[in-house]
Design a protein around this motif. Sequence first.
Motif, PDB file in Angstrom:
ATOM      1  N   GLU A  87       0.817  -1.215   0.000  1.00 59.28           N
ATOM      2  CA  GLU A  87       0.000   0.000   0.000  1.00 59.28           C
ATOM      3  C   GLU A  87       0.850   1.265   0.000  1.00 59.28           C
ATOM      4  O   GLU A  87       0.432   2.300  -0.518  1.00 59.28           O
ATOM      5  CB  GLU A  87      -0.940  -0.019   1.198  1.00 59.28           C
ATOM      6  CG  GLU A  87      -2.007  -1.107   1.090  1.00 59.28           C
ATOM      7  CD  GLU A  87      -2.948  -1.162   2.278  1.00 59.28           C
ATOM      8  OE1 GLU A  87      -4.079  -1.644   2.119  1.00 59.28           O
ATOM      9  OE2 GLU A  87      -2.545  -0.709   3.377  1.00 59.28           O
ATOM     10  N   SER A  89       3.833   1.541  -1.517  1.00 61.43           N
ATOM     11  CA  SER A  89       4.608   1.682  -2.751  1.00 61.43           C
ATOM     12  C   SER A  89       3.765   1.675  -4.025  1.00 61.43           C
ATOM     13  O   SER A  89       4.303   1.891  -5.117  1.00 61.43           O
ATOM     14  CB  SER A  89       5.629   0.535  -2.844  1.00 61.43           C
ATOM     15  OG  SER A  89       4.963  -0.721  -2.907  1.00 61.43           O
ATOM     16  N   THR A  90       2.477   1.430  -3.883  1.00 63.75           N
ATOM     17  CA  THR A  90       1.620   1.315  -5.069  1.00 63.75           C
ATOM     18  C   THR A  90       0.528   2.373  -5.039  1.00 63.75           C
ATOM     19  O   THR A  90      -0.124   2.562  -4.006  1.00 63.75           O
ATOM     20  CB  THR A  90       0.953  -0.075  -5.131  1.00 63.75           C
ATOM     21  OG1 THR A  90       1.948  -1.088  -4.968  1.00 63.75           O
ATOM     22  CG2 THR A  90       0.235  -0.273  -6.454  1.00 63.75           C
ATOM     23  N   GLU A  91       0.333   3.054  -6.154  1.00 57.79           N
ATOM     24  CA  GLU A  91      -0.760   4.011  -6.233  1.00 57.79           C
ATOM     25  C   GLU A  91      -2.085   3.262  -6.071  1.00 57.79           C
ATOM     26  O   GLU A  91      -2.262   2.177  -6.624  1.00 57.79           O
ATOM     27  CB  GLU A  91      -0.738   4.718  -7.588  1.00 57.79           C
ATOM     28  CG  GLU A  91       0.484   5.579  -7.818  1.00 57.79           C
ATOM     29  CD  GLU A  91       0.456   6.221  -9.196  1.00 57.79           C
ATOM     30  OE1 GLU A  91      -0.667   6.411  -9.728  1.00 57.79           O
ATOM     31  OE2 GLU A  91       1.535   6.509  -9.733  1.00 57.79           O
ATOM     32  N   PRO A  92      -3.007   3.810  -5.281  1.00 60.20           N
ATOM     33  CA  PRO A  92      -4.276   3.113  -5.043  1.00 60.20           C
ATOM     34  C   PRO A  92      -4.966   2.644  -6.317  1.00 60.20           C
ATOM     35  O   PRO A  92      -5.523   1.544  -6.362  1.00 60.20           O
ATOM     36  CB  PRO A  92      -5.113   4.169  -4.311  1.00 60.20           C
ATOM     37  CG  PRO A  92      -4.106   5.017  -3.610  1.00 60.20           C
ATOM     38  CD  PRO A  92      -2.926   5.077  -4.537  1.00 60.20           C
ATOM     39  N   ALA A  93      -4.909   3.470  -7.375  1.00 62.57           N
ATOM     40  CA  ALA A  93      -5.579   3.109  -8.625  1.00 62.57           C
ATOM     41  C   ALA A  93      -4.892   1.947  -9.339  1.00 62.57           C
ATOM     42  O   ALA A  93      -5.499   1.297 -10.199  1.00 62.57           O
ATOM     43  CB  ALA A  93      -5.632   4.321  -9.551  1.00 62.57           C
ATOM     44  N   LYS A  94      -3.639   1.673  -8.983  1.00 60.88           N
ATOM     45  CA  LYS A  94      -2.903   0.603  -9.654  1.00 60.88           C
ATOM     46  C   LYS A  94      -2.799  -0.674  -8.821  1.00 60.88           C
ATOM     47  O   LYS A  94      -2.286  -1.692  -9.298  1.00 60.88           O
ATOM     48  CB  LYS A  94      -1.490   1.092 -10.020  1.00 60.88           C
ATOM     49  CG  LYS A  94      -1.489   2.214 -11.052  1.00 60.88           C
ATOM     50  CD  LYS A  94      -0.076   2.627 -11.416  1.00 60.88           C
ATOM     51  CE  LYS A  94      -0.070   3.728 -12.469  1.00 60.88           C
ATOM     52  NZ  LYS A  94       1.317   4.149 -12.835  1.00 60.88           N
TER      53      LYS A  94
END
Length: 238
Positions: A87, A89-94
């Motif tokens: 969570e 390191s990753t964009e929520p949309a991705k």
Amino acid sequence: MSQTSPAPTTHDPQLVTRVALLDAAERLFSQHGIEGTSVREIVREAGANLGAINYHFGTKERLALEVFARRLEPVNRERLARLDALEASTEPAKLTLEQVLEALIRPVMEFDEDGTKDCDDLMRLISRSFQEPNPEVKKFVEQQFAEVIRRFDAAILRLMPGLSSADLFWRMSFLHGALHHGLQTWLRFEQDPFAMLFTPAVEKPDREELTKRLIAFATAGMAASQPAASQPPNPSIS
């Protein structure tokens, strides 16, 4: 994730006995449950004297809590750490459902390379942990999984906001059933009667292939369309 306690690096006989009691209790609890295992059986399996459990743990119930703690705590810490890293390191949309479920599944699969038998004990122990009638153990197990359930349920619902609470509960139940049964089948693959029924014969996958199969299966099941609500019977139809 190692499934056996490492051999103590000290020659302290008290530490050696303590680890032997934990290992023996884990094997016996996984097979017979806490209530079905006697103190005498544990000390005999551990090669210890009759007063050893009282000296090191106080009671059989306290020993049981330590058995569960040393197995469940590392697995669940790793699950939460992977979800935190994901969570962060990753964009929520991705962020994908597969990534979230991988964070939940992989920590259970990454047991010690040489710990096959002990991993078998662990899987039975985890299954037993949800069935134990002992209120102290039941409360402890609930506490162990409470944060994992809360965090992963929330992460899945963010990705699937239309999923009902009932569907989420059952899909998570099916996921854990597939995880535990799939791993136990893999551990006993050569003796599994169902594997022998397939023609041509099914080959045993390596651990990484099994992990990927479980993640793919869990992702597809979690993302499946919701079943239509069942309709009440029409009294006018006989």
